[in-house]
Design a protein around this motif. Structure first.
Motif, PDB file in Angstrom:
ATOM      1  N   LEU A  91     -21.977 -40.524  31.048  1.00 40.66           N
ATOM      2  CA  LEU A  91     -20.707 -40.838  30.393  1.00 40.66           C
ATOM      3  C   LEU A  91     -20.401 -39.786  29.339  1.00 40.66           C
ATOM      4  N   VAL A  92     -19.153 -39.285  29.340  1.00 41.73           N
ATOM      5  CA  VAL A  92     -18.712 -38.341  28.320  1.00 41.73           C
ATOM      6  C   VAL A  92     -18.063 -39.157  27.207  1.00 41.73           C
ATOM      7  N   VAL A  93     -18.743 -39.238  26.061  1.00 42.53           N
ATOM      8  CA  VAL A  93     -18.361 -40.213  25.033  1.00 42.53           C
ATOM      9  C   VAL A  93     -18.267 -39.546  23.668  1.00 42.53           C
ATOM     10  N   ARG A  94     -17.259 -39.965  22.909  1.00 36.86           N
ATOM     11  CA  ARG A  94     -17.214 -39.660  21.478  1.00 36.86           C
ATOM     12  C   ARG A  94     -17.542 -40.946  20.739  1.00 36.86           C
ATOM     13  N   CYS A  95     -18.505 -40.864  19.830  1.00 41.27           N
ATOM     14  CA  CYS A  95     -18.987 -42.041  19.109  1.00 41.27           C
ATOM     15  C   CYS A  95     -18.758 -41.879  17.608  1.00 41.27           C
ATOM     16  N   ILE A  96     -18.368 -42.964  16.995  1.00 41.14           N
ATOM     17  CA  ILE A  96     -18.273 -43.015  15.541  1.00 41.14           C
ATOM     18  C   ILE A  96     -19.020 -44.260  15.074  1.00 41.14           C
ATOM     19  N   ILE A  97     -19.962 -44.069  14.158  1.00 37.50           N
ATOM     20  CA  ILE A  97     -20.657 -45.199  13.532  1.00 37.50           C
ATOM     21  C   ILE A  97     -20.303 -45.192  12.058  1.00 37.50           C
ATOM     22  N   ARG A  98     -19.857 -46.347  11.561  1.00 38.90           N
ATOM     23  CA  ARG A  98     -19.397 -46.446  10.169  1.00 38.90           C
ATOM     24  C   ARG A  98     -20.176 -47.527   9.415  1.00 38.90           C
ATOM     25  N   MET A  99     -20.363 -47.272   8.160  1.00 37.31           N
ATOM     26  CA  MET A  99     -20.786 -48.301   7.207  1.00 37.31           C
ATOM     27  C   MET A  99     -19.543 -48.574   6.369  1.00 37.31           C
ATOM     28  N   LEU A 100     -18.982 -49.767   6.515  1.00 36.48           N
ATOM     29  CA  LEU A 100     -17.710 -50.048   5.857  1.00 36.48           C
ATOM     30  C   LEU A 100     -17.891 -50.279   4.355  1.00 36.48           C
ATOM     31  N   ASP A 101     -16.941 -49.738   3.601  1.00 40.50           N
ATOM     32  CA  ASP A 101     -16.877 -49.993   2.159  1.00 40.50           C
ATOM     33  C   ASP A 101     -16.173 -51.334   1.981  1.00 40.50           C
ATOM     34  N   GLN A 102     -16.865 -52.300   1.348  1.00 42.96           N
ATOM     35  CA  GLN A 102     -16.317 -53.651   1.238  1.00 42.96           C
ATOM     36  C   GLN A 102     -15.357 -53.815   0.071  1.00 42.96           C
ATOM     37  N   GLU A 151     -19.245 -42.592   7.479  1.00 43.52           N
ATOM     38  CA  GLU A 151     -19.313 -42.554   8.940  1.00 43.52           C
ATOM     39  C   GLU A 151     -19.973 -41.288   9.460  1.00 43.52           C
ATOM     40  N   PHE A 152     -20.401 -41.399  10.711  1.00 41.40           N
ATOM     41  CA  PHE A 152     -21.007 -40.281  11.434  1.00 41.40           C
ATOM     42  C   PHE A 152     -20.336 -40.201  12.796  1.00 41.40           C
ATOM     43  N   THR A 153     -19.890 -39.007  13.178  1.00 44.11           N
ATOM     44  CA  THR A 153     -19.160 -38.811  14.426  1.00 44.11           C
ATOM     45  C   THR A 153     -19.851 -37.749  15.269  1.00 44.11           C
ATOM     46  N   GLY A 154     -19.851 -37.971  16.565  1.00 43.04           N
ATOM     47  CA  GLY A 154     -20.416 -36.965  17.461  1.00 43.04           C
ATOM     48  C   GLY A 154     -20.061 -37.235  18.907  1.00 43.04           C
ATOM     49  N   ASP A 155     -20.162 -36.178  19.731  1.00 38.09           N
ATOM     50  CA  ASP A 155     -19.930 -36.292  21.176  1.00 38.09           C
ATOM     51  C   ASP A 155     -21.276 -36.276  21.892  1.00 38.09           C
ATOM     52  N   ASN A 156     -21.367 -37.061  22.942  1.00 39.61           N
ATOM     53  CA  ASN A 156     -22.647 -37.155  23.647  1.00 39.61           C
ATOM     54  C   ASN A 156     -22.414 -37.504  25.113  1.00 39.61           C
TER      55      ASN A 156
END
Length: 311
Positions: free
Chosen positions: A237-248, A257-262
């Motif tokens: 799978l050609v995917v762009r991923c974003i993982i976030r820690m939300l500011d409450q 957040e951290f962003t990358g393609d994988n």
């Protein structure tokens, strides 16, 4: 002697003293063969690169291919019936003729690189050498009506990989929000979010509260895991991923957040950041990523296409 002559259809010949590595064919009465009704002579089988071959000589040229007035020479792959369906191989080969006066073997300067397969088991030189040049005794190729031809064959090991990329007209986007409670009580190395679907595939967020790899002891590590059972066979799978820690702090709304393609596939099911967020930042009371021992993690997954190993 160096270069001897220029062939009328090919490049300049070159000389060497060592005989061909794989096969030599001596013809004791070339002119008799030339006058006979035998259009060609195919040698006995010889082995090179774990395959069986034949050397074929057309003494007066392969006329069907325009070789009149020349000697034609071909290399044929024999015993192909034992090869697997869809076989193919790439070989570098050279043809030789022996100069008996100077004790040298002459071949074309350019090695032949050819692809052999079920529909093409023979390659060669239609105009390997002009008969007039060959028959001139001063050149040394035909002495007392005898001559010697030869061949070398080297198989190229195939390590080629191939892939087919299919991109979607509209990327498939999915997201998931994971609320993590009682963060300070987490003692295990890794915690998994509930399963969610994005881009038609099943995923989980992996959180290492005390870090993993080079984030061990100093960071929270975050990863995305695709469920292998949701992947088609031999597909990535050609995917762009974003993982976030939300500011409450709603008014601040500044996610970390951290962003990358994988490329996610059977051999690469997990992607992420070992040093996603420093533990000191997460636990800093002046920050609002961890409030009441609760943090909120968000993952965005955008699927752009697929990669398969078949065409």
């Amino acid at each position: 002697m160096g270069l001897r002559f220029i062939n009328s259809s090919s490049d300049v010949f070159k000389a060497r003293e060592t005989p061909p590595t794989h096969y030599l064919l001596k013809i004791q009465s070339f002119n008799t063969l030339l006058r006979s009704s035998l259009e060609k002579y195919s040698s006995d089988k010889f082995e090179a690169g774990d395959y069986k071959w034949r050397l074929t000589i057309y003494p007066s040229g392969n006329k069907d291919r325009g070789g009149q007035g020349h000697i034609s020479i071909f290399l044929t792959l024999a015993d192909t019936s034992s090869l697997p369906v869809g076989w193919e191989l790439h070989a570098i080969f050279n043809f030789f003729v022996y100069d008996q006066l100077r004790d040298k073997y002459f071949s074309l300067m350019d090695n032949q690189l050819r692809r052999f397969h079920a529909m093409k088991t023979e390659w060669g030189e239609v105009k390997f050498m002009e008969l007039q040049v060959f028959g001139d005794a001063s050149n040394g190729y035909l002495i007392n009506d005898a001559c010697v031809f030869g061949a070398e064959v080297f198989i190229l090991k195939q390590t080629r990989k191939a892939e087919c990329l299919l991109t979607f007209g509209k990327p498939n986007v999915g997201s998931y929000t994971w609320t993590v409670n009682r963060f300070s009580t987490f003692t295990l190395d890794c915690y998994e979010s509930p399963r969610f679907v994005a881009g038609g595939h099943r995923w989980r967020i992996l959180m290492y509260p005390h870090g993993r790899d080079d984030g061990k002891g100093n960071s929270v590590s975050m990863f995305l895991l695709v469920d292998e059972s949701s992947l088609p066979t031999d597909t990535r799978l050609v995917v762009r991923c974003i993982i976030r820690m939300l500011d409450q702090n709603v008014s601040k709304a500044d996610p970390f957040e951290f962003t990358g393609d994988n490329h996610f596939g059977a051999s690469n099911l997990v992607w992420g950041a070992p040093k996603f967020m420093p533990l000191a930042m997460l636990s800093d009371p002046n920050q609002t990523y961890l409030v009441g021992d609760t943090c909120i993690i968000e993952a965005d997954v955008t699927l752009f296409g697929t990669i398969s190993t078949t065409f």
